[in-house]
Design a protein around this motif. Structure first.
Motif, PDB file in Angstrom:
ATOM      1  N   GLN A  22       0.834  -1.207   0.000  1.00 43.56           N
ATOM      2  CA  GLN A  22       0.000   0.000   0.000  1.00 43.56           C
ATOM      3  C   GLN A  22       0.861   1.245   0.000  1.00 43.56           C
ATOM      4  OE1 GLN A  22      -3.302   0.100   2.784  1.00 43.56           O
ATOM      5  NE2 GLN A  22      -3.538   2.293   2.407  1.00 43.56           N
ATOM      6  N   ASP A  23       0.455   2.181  -0.836  1.00 40.75           N
ATOM      7  CA  ASP A  23       1.159   3.449  -1.017  1.00 40.75           C
ATOM      8  C   ASP A  23       0.442   4.523  -0.194  1.00 40.75           C
ATOM      9  OD1 ASP A  23       2.676   5.477  -2.085  1.00 40.75           O
ATOM     10  OD2 ASP A  23       1.803   5.379  -4.089  1.00 40.75           O
ATOM     11  N   HIS A  24       1.163   5.562   0.189  1.00 42.23           N
ATOM     12  CA  HIS A  24       0.558   6.748   0.829  1.00 42.23           C
ATOM     13  C   HIS A  24       0.837   7.903  -0.111  1.00 42.23           C
ATOM     14  CE1 HIS A  24       1.286   3.950   4.108  1.00 42.23           C
ATOM     15  NE2 HIS A  24       0.593   4.684   4.953  1.00 42.23           N
ATOM     16  N   LYS A  25      -0.210   8.365  -0.815  1.00 42.34           N
ATOM     17  CA  LYS A  25       0.030   9.320  -1.909  1.00 42.34           C
ATOM     18  C   LYS A  25       0.068  10.784  -1.486  1.00 42.34           C
ATOM     19  CE  LYS A  25      -1.152   6.605  -5.902  1.00 42.34           C
ATOM     20  NZ  LYS A  25      -2.230   5.931  -6.591  1.00 42.34           N
ATOM     21  N   ARG A  26      -0.625  11.121  -0.378  1.00 40.87           N
ATOM     22  CA  ARG A  26      -0.671  12.547  -0.015  1.00 40.87           C
ATOM     23  C   ARG A  26       0.623  12.981   0.660  1.00 40.87           C
ATOM     24  NH1 ARG A  26      -5.455  15.169   0.005  1.00 40.87           N
ATOM     25  NH2 ARG A  26      -7.096  13.947  -0.984  1.00 40.87           N
ATOM     26  N   THR A  61       1.112  13.139  -4.311  1.00 36.09           N
ATOM     27  CA  THR A  61       2.517  13.085  -4.730  1.00 36.09           C
ATOM     28  C   THR A  61       2.715  11.798  -5.509  1.00 36.09           C
ATOM     29  OG1 THR A  61       3.290  11.733  -2.884  1.00 36.09           O
ATOM     30  CG2 THR A  61       3.121  14.099  -2.488  1.00 36.09           C
ATOM     31  N   GLY A  62       3.949  11.556  -5.917  1.00 37.84           N
ATOM     32  CA  GLY A  62       4.272  10.273  -6.544  1.00 37.84           C
ATOM     33  C   GLY A  62       4.214   9.131  -5.552  1.00 37.84           C
ATOM     34  N   GLY A  63       4.135   9.432  -4.255  1.00 33.75           N
ATOM     35  CA  GLY A  63       4.111   8.399  -3.213  1.00 33.75           C
ATOM     36  C   GLY A  63       5.094   8.768  -2.115  1.00 33.75           C
ATOM     37  N   LEU A 105       2.375  -6.016 -14.507  1.00 35.25           N
ATOM     38  CA  LEU A 105       1.092  -5.336 -14.565  1.00 35.25           C
ATOM     39  C   LEU A 105       0.730  -4.967 -13.124  1.00 35.25           C
ATOM     40  CD1 LEU A 105      -1.228  -4.450 -16.371  1.00 35.25           C
ATOM     41  CD2 LEU A 105      -2.055  -6.787 -16.393  1.00 35.25           C
ATOM     42  N   TYR A 106       0.443  -3.706 -12.944  1.00 37.35           N
ATOM     43  CA  TYR A 106       0.190  -3.155 -11.605  1.00 37.35           C
ATOM     44  C   TYR A 106      -1.311  -2.949 -11.486  1.00 37.35           C
ATOM     45  CZ  TYR A 106       0.262   0.941  -8.320  1.00 37.35           C
ATOM     46  OH  TYR A 106       0.048   1.855  -7.325  1.00 37.35           O
ATOM     47  N   PHE A 107      -1.925  -3.612 -10.527  1.00 40.31           N
ATOM     48  CA  PHE A 107      -3.358  -3.459 -10.300  1.00 40.31           C
ATOM     49  C   PHE A 107      -3.559  -2.530  -9.113  1.00 40.31           C
ATOM     50  CE2 PHE A 107      -2.687  -7.617 -12.213  1.00 40.31           C
ATOM     51  CZ  PHE A 107      -3.679  -7.692 -13.183  1.00 40.31           C
ATOM     52  N   TYR A 120      -4.853   0.686 -13.804  1.00 42.92           N
ATOM     53  CA  TYR A 120      -3.777  -0.233 -14.163  1.00 42.92           C
ATOM     54  C   TYR A 120      -2.528   0.595 -14.431  1.00 42.92           C
ATOM     55  CZ  TYR A 120      -7.317  -3.756 -15.656  1.00 42.92           C
ATOM     56  OH  TYR A 120      -8.346  -4.663 -15.738  1.00 42.92           O
ATOM     57  N   ASN A 121      -1.365   0.061 -14.065  1.00 41.21           N
ATOM     58  CA  ASN A 121      -0.110   0.619 -14.550  1.00 41.21           C
ATOM     59  C   ASN A 121       0.618  -0.495 -15.273  1.00 41.21           C
ATOM     60  OD1 ASN A 121      -0.424   3.264 -13.499  1.00 41.21           O
ATOM     61  ND2 ASN A 121       0.132   2.511 -11.471  1.00 41.21           N
ATOM     62  N   ALA A 122       1.423  -0.109 -16.240  1.00 40.90           N
ATOM     63  CA  ALA A 122       2.076  -1.092 -17.113  1.00 40.90           C
ATOM     64  C   ALA A 122       3.494  -1.394 -16.653  1.00 40.90           C
ATOM     65  CB  ALA A 122       2.092  -0.551 -18.542  1.00 40.90           C
ATOM     66  N   ARG A 123       3.740  -1.312 -15.331  1.00 34.79           N
ATOM     67  CA  ARG A 123       5.121  -1.297 -14.818  1.00 34.79           C
ATOM     68  C   ARG A 123       5.121  -1.528 -13.319  1.00 34.79           C
ATOM     69  NH1 ARG A 123       4.398   3.161 -11.969  1.00 34.79           N
ATOM     70  NH2 ARG A 123       2.729   4.501 -12.675  1.00 34.79           N
ATOM     71  N   PHE A 124       6.319  -1.672 -12.758  1.00 31.25           N
ATOM     72  CA  PHE A 124       6.479  -1.686 -11.306  1.00 31.25           C
ATOM     73  C   PHE A 124       6.045  -0.327 -10.742  1.00 31.25           C
ATOM     74  CE2 PHE A 124       9.907  -4.905 -12.048  1.00 31.25           C
ATOM     75  CZ  PHE A 124       9.603  -5.806 -11.038  1.00 31.25           C
ATOM     76  N   GLY A 125       5.469  -0.300  -9.551  1.00 29.63           N
ATOM     77  CA  GLY A 125       5.098   0.958  -8.897  1.00 29.63           C
ATOM     78  C   GLY A 125       6.290   1.558  -8.167  1.00 29.63           C
ATOM     79  N   ASP A 126       6.224   2.856  -7.941  1.00 32.16           N
ATOM     80  CA  ASP A 126       7.254   3.558  -7.193  1.00 32.16           C
ATOM     81  C   ASP A 126       6.525   4.388  -6.138  1.00 32.16           C
ATOM     82  OD1 ASP A 126       9.327   5.137  -6.260  1.00 32.16           O
ATOM     83  OD2 ASP A 126      10.169   5.479  -8.250  1.00 32.16           O
ATOM     84  N   PRO A 127       6.654   4.137  -4.850  1.00 28.07           N
ATOM     85  CA  PRO A 127       7.633   3.324  -4.137  1.00 28.07           C
ATOM     86  C   PRO A 127       7.180   1.919  -3.704  1.00 28.07           C
ATOM     87  CG  PRO A 127       6.645   4.890  -2.600  1.00 28.07           C
ATOM     88  CD  PRO A 127       5.903   5.016  -3.890  1.00 28.07           C
ATOM     89  N   GLU A 128       6.222   1.295  -4.393  1.00 29.10           N
ATOM     90  CA  GLU A 128       5.838  -0.079  -4.023  1.00 29.10           C
ATOM     91  C   GLU A 128       7.001  -1.059  -4.209  1.00 29.10           C
ATOM     92  OE1 GLU A 128       3.968   1.939  -5.777  1.00 29.10           O
ATOM     93  OE2 GLU A 128       1.851   1.764  -5.202  1.00 29.10           O
ATOM     94  N   THR A 129       7.740  -0.874  -5.309  1.00 32.73           N
ATOM     95  CA  THR A 129       8.846  -1.786  -5.619  1.00 32.73           C
ATOM     96  C   THR A 129       9.869  -1.848  -4.485  1.00 32.73           C
ATOM     97  OG1 THR A 129       8.512  -1.162  -7.894  1.00 32.73           O
ATOM     98  CG2 THR A 129      10.559  -2.295  -7.418  1.00 32.73           C
TER      99      THR A 129
HETATM  100  N1  GLY Z   1       2.931   4.481  -6.517  1.00 28.28           N
HETATM  101  C1  GLY Z   1       2.075   4.680  -7.615  1.00 28.28           C
HETATM  102  C2  GLY Z   1       2.661   4.448  -8.938  1.00 28.28           C
HETATM  103  O1  GLY Z   1       3.757   3.946  -9.087  1.00 28.28           O
HETATM  104  O2  GLY Z   1       1.999   4.773  -9.902  1.00 28.28           O
END
Ligand code: GLY
Ligand code: AMP
Length: 417
Positions: free
Chosen positions: A212-216, A226-228, A269-271, A285-294
């Motif tokens: 789980q990301d924290h975006k704010r 933010t980007g995370g 594939l990022y759900f 959907y994202n077509a890649r690893f998430g940042d900062p999930e990775t």
């Molecule tokens: N953390 C969200 C993203 O990578 O799009």
């Protein structure tokens, strides 16, 4: 085998680090990389969207057996297609498959056609029609610019006035440029969010641990998106039952849908999911690893990452089982004061001694006159791994105090909920 990784953020640092742990990996190059990545890889001054530059570099260095394209922009511009066209192997979806992220209208239409649960929506390219729809739709309502907009093209409108202002901003004032020429207007959903990144070879899909990301920008989800600002993994709210439900209703159906549409998706594939009262639904959907999930998912993976990448490319993912450490990870992002709006760069960074199982993933860092300095909005992330979420969180914050730079900003509540 030598490898080239495209990108230069914390996500790429985590990918490079994981690859560097593989006995099968030789030299790693990273374009453009950052100061932290430079400790593990040779950084080359090619921008992540410079397709010709990357194609030339790979041609001149035939020892590179694989290029890993991590960010969304080069994927949607067709970097993987360009490398394949000269007979080079690349990890990531081709341009046609990357549309699942690059066009929200494409993603929504795909879900509708194949019955994949998501928010109800309508797509508009005509401003007057969108305005008329917003004058009578249910509020709150969500406006999404169709194209890539640095994660900022989503407006949640709590009043009709806000919605009408937002749609004028997007479609008339072109606040997100051409990304907002087409707009998806969708139903507002409620529930807890979870990110599931999954490897897929176009047929088989292997979900990674939920995070789980924290975006704010600020504590208690206040401030701008933010980007995370931080992540934790695994998410304790996403149960085994939900995982099974999603495999049946979302993960496998999405991969099958892309294949049926003639654009099989190979890569990560990022759900982006929401656990709503009516079941789990896809937010994006994202077509890649998430940042900062990775930065919290990959440190817990025990497989050889190169072998998993190759299985995705070769269509042999059905022979792979993902293995995970029985542990938890928390990543706290340290950003430049002022981010995501205006901020200063060039402040010296000092990093003291760290405990075991703590990793600093660099994002916006650089070397200037031999000194490590800040060079971006999100400067670095402190990831701590420990037996459970509570101890990982405490460890991350304990070690964060070993890092300092002027005007550093971070959230104090990552992984607290
Ligand atoms: N953390 C969200 C993203 O990578 O799009
Ligand atoms: P996206 O860029 O699609 O991930 O959207 C950014 C954020 O907006 C998501 O992480 C959600 O918090 C929120 N969001 C997007 N779509 C919806 C929706 N239909 N209902 C409620 N919140 C949403």
């Amino acid at each position: 085998m030598d490898i080239l990784v495209i990108g230069g953020g914390g996500r790429e640092h985590a990918i490079v680090k994981k690859l560097s742990e593989s006995e099968r990996v030789g030299k790693i190059y990273c374009a453009p990389g950052n100061a932290g990545i430079a400790e593990l890889a040779e950084c080359v001054a090619i921008s992540a969207t410079d397709i010709d530059g990357v194609v030339n570099f790979v041609t001149q260095n035939p020892n590179i057996g694989l290029t890993v394209v991590a960010p969304d922009d080069p994927l949607s511009l067709g970097m993987v297609d360009a490398l394949n066209a000269i007979g080079k192997r690349a990890f990531g979806p081709v341009k046609g498959a990357a549309r699942i992220e690059a066009s929200k209208a494409f993603a929504k239409d795909l879900m509708k056609k194949y019955g994949i649960p998501t928010a109800q929506y309508q797509t508009f390219s005509d401003y007057e029609a969108a305005k008329a729809y917003l004058s009578e739709c249910r509020i709150p309502v969500v406006l999404k610019a169709d194209g890539l907009a640095l994660g900022k093209g989503v407006l949640i409108c709590n009043t009709r006035e806000e919605a009408l202002e937002g749609i004028a901003d997007m479609m008339q004032e072109k606040r997100f440029g051409s990304a907002g020429s087409t707009v998806v207007i969708e139903e507002f959903l409620t529930g807890r969010e979870v990110s599931v990144l999954a490897f897929t070879d176009g047929k088989t899909v292997l979900p990674m641990l939920p995070s789980q990301d924290h975006k704010r920008a600020y504590d208690n989800d206040q401030g701008l998106n933010t980007g995370g600002m931080g992540t934790f993994c695994p998410s304790p709210y996403f149960t085994k039952e939900m995982q099974e439900e999603c495999m049946r209703t979302i993960f496998q159906p999405t991969v099958d849908a892309m294949a049926k549409e003639g654009v099989p998706f190979k890569g990560v594939l990022y759900f982006g999911l929401m656990m709503t009262p009516d079941g789990v639904k896809v937010i994006e959907y994202n077509a890649r690893f998430g940042d900062p999930e990775t930065q919290v998912v990959l440190p817990l993976l025990t497989n050889d990452l190169l072998s998993v990448f190759e299985a995705c490319i070769d269509g042999t993912l059905d022979t792979v089982t993902l293995e995970w450490k029985d542990a938890a990870a928390v990543c706290v992002i340290m950003a430049s004061g002022g981010y995501p709006e205006s901020y200063q760069k060039g402040y010296p960074i000092t990093i003291g001694a760290l405990e075991q199982n703590v990793v600093i993933y660099h994002a916006g860092t650089a070397f200037k006159d031999g000194k490590l300095v800040t060079a971006g909005g999100r400067v670095l992330g402190v990831t701590a791994i420990d037996s459970d979420l509570v101890s990982a969180r405490e460890k991350a914050y304990r070690n964060l105090s070993a890092v300092s730079f002027e005007k550093a900003h971070y959230r104090t509540d990552i992984g607290k909920k």
